[in-house]
Scaffold this motif. Structure first.
Motif, mmCIF file in Angstrom:
data_model
loop_
_atom_site.group_PDB
_atom_site.id
_atom_site.type_symbol
_atom_site.label_atom_id
_atom_site.label_comp_id
_atom_site.label_asym_id
_atom_site.label_seq_id
_atom_site.Cartn_x
_atom_site.Cartn_y
_atom_site.Cartn_z
ATOM 1 N N PRO A 142 -8.436 -46.202 42.618
ATOM 2 C CA PRO A 142 -7.670 -45.404 43.586
ATOM 3 C C PRO A 142 -8.572 -44.529 44.451
ATOM 4 N N GLU A 143 -8.150 -44.307 45.680
ATOM 5 C CA GLU A 143 -8.944 -43.494 46.619
ATOM 6 C C GLU A 143 -9.240 -42.120 46.027
ATOM 7 N N HIS A 144 -10.485 -41.689 46.159
ATOM 8 C CA HIS A 144 -10.891 -40.420 45.560
ATOM 9 C C HIS A 144 -12.109 -39.847 46.269
ATOM 10 N N THR A 145 -12.342 -38.579 46.022
ATOM 11 C CA THR A 145 -13.593 -37.938 46.391
ATOM 12 C C THR A 145 -14.192 -37.388 45.096
ATOM 13 N N HIS A 146 -15.194 -36.504 45.207
ATOM 14 C CA HIS A 146 -15.940 -36.092 44.011
ATOM 15 C C HIS A 146 -16.102 -34.582 43.963
ATOM 16 N N LYS A 147 -15.890 -34.034 42.780
ATOM 17 C CA LYS A 147 -16.148 -32.599 42.584
ATOM 18 C C LYS A 147 -17.638 -32.332 42.402
ATOM 19 N N ILE A 172 -26.219 -46.303 44.541
ATOM 20 C CA ILE A 172 -25.259 -45.573 45.396
ATOM 21 C C ILE A 172 -25.097 -44.157 44.875
ATOM 22 N N ARG A 173 -25.178 -43.181 45.772
ATOM 23 C CA ARG A 173 -24.915 -41.789 45.400
ATOM 24 C C ARG A 173 -23.783 -41.259 46.270
ATOM 25 N N CYS A 174 -22.742 -40.707 45.647
ATOM 26 C CA CYS A 174 -21.615 -40.116 46.364
ATOM 27 C C CYS A 174 -21.395 -38.689 45.881
ATOM 28 N N ASP A 175 -20.874 -37.841 46.782
ATOM 29 C CA ASP A 175 -20.533 -36.467 46.428
ATOM 30 C C ASP A 175 -19.258 -36.070 47.161
ATOM 31 N N GLY A 176 -19.008 -34.767 47.286
ATOM 32 C CA GLY A 176 -17.776 -34.289 47.895
ATOM 33 C C GLY A 176 -17.617 -34.633 49.362
ATOM 34 N N GLN A 198 -19.147 -34.413 37.232
ATOM 35 C CA GLN A 198 -17.871 -33.710 37.338
ATOM 36 C C GLN A 198 -16.771 -34.748 37.504
ATOM 37 N N PRO A 199 -15.505 -34.408 37.186
ATOM 38 C CA PRO A 199 -14.420 -35.387 37.322
ATOM 39 C C PRO A 199 -14.198 -35.815 38.774
ATOM 40 N N LEU A 200 -13.580 -36.994 38.934
ATOM 41 C CA LEU A 200 -13.142 -37.439 40.256
ATOM 42 C C LEU A 200 -11.953 -36.600 40.716
ATOM 43 N N HIS A 201 -11.704 -36.599 42.036
ATOM 44 C CA HIS A 201 -10.514 -35.950 42.589
ATOM 45 C C HIS A 201 -9.794 -36.987 43.440
#
Length: 219
Positions: A142-147, A172-176, A198-201
């Motif tokens: 599901p679509e999300h961003t990152h804390k 791959i590195r992803c953040d908020g 940190q958890p996904l959002h």
């Protein structure tokens, strides 16, 4: 073809022994698959060795940090070759890069998530959460961003997320700053190794209802 690599700064931190344990592990696994990055780290290590020989007193604190970092790594324990080399899921076998082989026997078992997703948590003995995640053809997260930060290494297959397309070996590195929805249409599906601090959002659909409880899934 591998298109996405750690930055030179991250590779230098790895060569110095200054990268975090999680980042060090995923870079090492990427290097097992990527000769270009392995050669770059060897170049950095050669330069650091030169500096240590020509300026031993100045290099001593950094060398001690490197030694401390090596000594802090968990001791390798013997595992059966079949367990060490492959991950198995529903009759499929996935070969693992050398740096991840010792963790094949430390997964908590595969859990079937929503849709066509499978997840196996890995106990690395460090802060954060590590998982092997398999997406069957047509599967999506599901679509999300990152804390916090998410590091991902594609181990087998390929996927897209609305931001880019990723192939086997990609780092791959992803953040908020990133909002994405990983999915695959590859016939063989896609297996990744993922590290979260940190958890996904979740940002859309019913998955948003999970956000208040995300810390519970993160434990």
């Amino acid at each position: 073809m591998i298109n996405l690599h750690p930055t030179d700064e991250q590779l230098l931190q790895f060569a110095q022994g200054l990268a975090s344990p999680g980042l060090s592990l995923i870079i090492a696994a990427h290097m097992d698959m990527c000769g270009k990055c392995a050669a770059r780290v060897a170049q950095f290590e050669g330069y650091l060795a030169e500096q240590a020989l020509s300026h031993p007193q100045a290099a001593e604190p950094e060398l001690q940090k490197m030694l401390d970092s090596i000594m802090a790594l968990p001791a390798q324990t013997g595992v059966k070759p079949d367990c060490a080399t492959f991950l198995e899921l529903d009759g499929r076998k996935f070969a693992l890069p050398r740096s991840l082989q010792r963790y094949a026997g430390k997964i908590s078992g595969w859990s079937h998530m929503v849709g066509k997703l499978w997840q196996a948590r890995v106990d690395l003995g460090i802060e954060g959460r590590a998982d092997f995640i398999y997406m069957e053809k047509g599967g999506s997260v599901p679509e999300h961003t990152h804390k916090g930060n998410e590091l991902t290494l594609v181990l087998d297959g390929e996927f897209s997320d609305g931001l880019n397309h990723y192939d086997t070996g990609d780092f791959i590195r992803c953040d908020g700053q990133h909002t994405h929805m990983p999915h695959t249409e590859a016939d063989e599906g896609c297996l990744v190794f993922s590290l979260l601090d940190q958890p996904l959002h979740f940002t859309s659909g019913l998955a948003r209802l999970l956000n208040p409880f995300s810390h519970l899934f993160f434990k």
